[in-house]
Scaffold this active site. Structure first.
Site, PDB file in Angstrom:
ATOM      1  CG  HIS A 186      12.263  56.037  36.646  1.00 55.72           C
ATOM      2  ND1 HIS A 186      13.217  56.234  35.545  1.00 55.72           N
ATOM      3  CD2 HIS A 186      11.323  55.510  35.862  1.00 55.72           C
ATOM      4  CE1 HIS A 186      12.568  55.680  34.653  1.00 55.72           C
ATOM      5  NE2 HIS A 186      11.447  55.213  34.706  1.00 55.72           N
TER       6      HIS A 186
ATOM      7  CD  GLU B 236      12.156  52.792  32.487  1.00 53.20           C
ATOM      8  OE1 GLU B 236      11.180  53.672  31.945  1.00 53.20           O
ATOM      9  OE2 GLU B 236      11.923  52.274  33.532  1.00 53.20           O
TER      10      GLU B 236
ATOM     11  CG  HIS C 217       8.716  58.083  31.431  1.00 55.27           C
ATOM     12  ND1 HIS C 217       9.416  58.614  32.236  1.00 55.27           N
ATOM     13  CD2 HIS C 217       8.775  56.762  31.666  1.00 55.27           C
ATOM     14  CE1 HIS C 217      10.209  57.592  32.891  1.00 55.27           C
ATOM     15  NE2 HIS C 217       9.896  56.585  32.356  1.00 55.27           N
TER      16      HIS C 217
ATOM     17  CG  HIS D 270       8.839  48.096  34.324  1.00 57.27           C
ATOM     18  ND1 HIS D 270      10.173  48.286  34.074  1.00 57.27           N
ATOM     19  CD2 HIS D 270       8.233  49.403  34.010  1.00 57.27           C
ATOM     20  CE1 HIS D 270      10.482  49.545  33.798  1.00 57.27           C
ATOM     21  NE2 HIS D 270       9.254  50.399  33.682  1.00 57.27           N
TER      22      HIS D 270
HETATM   23  C1  DHB Z   1       5.847  52.304  35.934  1.00 58.35           C
HETATM   24  C2  DHB Z   1       7.121  52.062  35.884  1.00 58.35           C
HETATM   25  C3  DHB Z   1       7.959  53.096  35.189  1.00 58.35           C
HETATM   26  O1  DHB Z   1       9.423  52.793  34.965  1.00 58.35           O
HETATM   27  C4  DHB Z   1       7.358  54.065  34.503  1.00 58.35           C
HETATM   28  O2  DHB Z   1       8.057  54.984  33.850  1.00 58.35           O
HETATM   29  C5  DHB Z   1       6.067  54.344  34.685  1.00 58.35           C
HETATM   30  C6  DHB Z   1       5.112  53.496  35.259  1.00 58.35           C
HETATM   31  C7  DHB Z   1       4.988  51.459  36.849  1.00 58.35           C
HETATM   32  O3  DHB Z   1       5.250  50.486  37.285  1.00 58.35           O
HETATM   33  O4  DHB Z   1       3.760  52.038  37.204  1.00 58.35           O
HETATM   34 FE    FE Z   2       9.944  54.589  33.392  1.00 60.08          FE
END
Ligand code: DHB
Ligand code: FE
Length: 284
Positions: A12, A240, A59, A193
């Site tokens: 997302h 996540e 978030h 990530h």
């Molecule tokens: C990013 C990814 C995410 O899941 C999020 O909530 C905020 C930023 C990103 O990769 O920039």
């Molecule tokens: Fe996220």
């Protein structure tokens, strides 16, 4: 009877929403990412689900650090797109399905799976970006959406196993709703990530692709992955991925894999996507 017919998992990443909103999906950076969703859009346009239950994380947008529900179910009639600091996304207001949502709330709680009931909530990129990826840019979203928010922002998040079991309870809840509705469940977030500190930018293709295999074919093994392994292998925001397990638990034990897509990078994130259809005869 209502029935959960399929599940969709997708990252997302907020920058994906920006690319869509600003008409930049054909740019060389973005084209390969969006190409992997073309089949998905056709698939969901054909499926025409009556309701989507979107499992996502807030978030720190609707919930601050003052109140942190582990699982929060949106029972309102509508959920406006949130202003995350640069104005709300130009996407339709999300219409809820209070009748089904309240039934799910009752079923989950009486099934001893306590959740928080939410009657007013703005929804952030965690929910709106997956809708944009799957439905494009319509005037109105094509079906009502029930948000199911999972805390993966503040330690302790729920275990993967708890999430898988929540999905199973969700399947029982939807299956006991007395109206014919075809429901699709979205699991959002991930894949690997890390947005912060020394390992910012971490991507782990091997972990991600194994997770895609497990979510389709061996969710119990995925559910046994401990938090520390997500942190170590998939980075601090890789947690996540537990939300994909809610989606998987809501499907039949055996599923048909319709589509899969994996692309690196989008912003700081490895983007994963999988579509699974329930097998009717094998429902829980
Ligand atoms: C990013 C990814 C995410 O899941 C999020 O909530 C905020 C930023 C990103 O990769 O920039
Ligand atoms: Fe996220």
């Amino acid at each position: 009877m209502a029935e959960i017919v399929a599940g969709v998992a997708t990252s997302h990443v907020p920058a994906i929403g920006v690319a869509i909103d600003q008409g930049r999906t054909d740019e060389p950076y973005w084209r390969p990412l969006f190409a992997g969703f073309e089949k998905s859009r056709r698939w969901i346009a054909d499926l025409k689900p009556d309701v989507a239950i979107v499992v996502y994380n807030d978030h720190a947008t609707a919930f601050s650090l003052e109140i942190i529900p582990t699982f929060a179910l949106g029972c309102a009639t509508e959920f406006p797109p949130a202003d995350e600091g640069w104005g709300a996304r130009p996407v339709p207001v999300v219409k809820g399905h209070p009748e089904l949502a309240w039934h799910i709330a009752q079923s989950l709680v009486l099934d001893e799976f306590d959740i928080t009931i939410v009657n007013k909530m703005d929804v952030d990129h965690g929910l709106t970006v997956p809708l944009s990826l799957m439905f494009g840019q319509p005037e109105a979203w094509p079906c009502p959406v029930i948000p199911l928010a999972v805390n993966v922002v503040q330690y302790p998040p729920p275990t993967g196993n708890r999430c898988l079991n929540l999905g199973r309870a969700l399947r029982r809840a939807v299956g006991s709703f007395g109206r014919d509705l075809r429901v699709v469940v979205f699991g959002t977030g991930g894949m690997s990530h890390q947005l912060q500190a020394q390992r910012a930018g971490l991507i782990n293709r091997e972990f991600d692709n194994r997770f895609l295999d497990l979510i389709a074919n061996d969710p119990e093994t995925a559910a046994a992955i401990p938090h520390v392994d997500y942190l170590r292998e998939a980075g601090s925001e890789g947690i996540e991925l537990v939300m994909w397990l809610v989606m998987r638990g809501a499907l039949s034990p055996h599923v048909r894999e319709v589509h899969r897509h994996y692309h690196v990078p989008a912003s700081n994130t490895a983007v994963g996507h999988i579509i699974l259809e329930s097998e009717r005869e094998a429902s829980a």
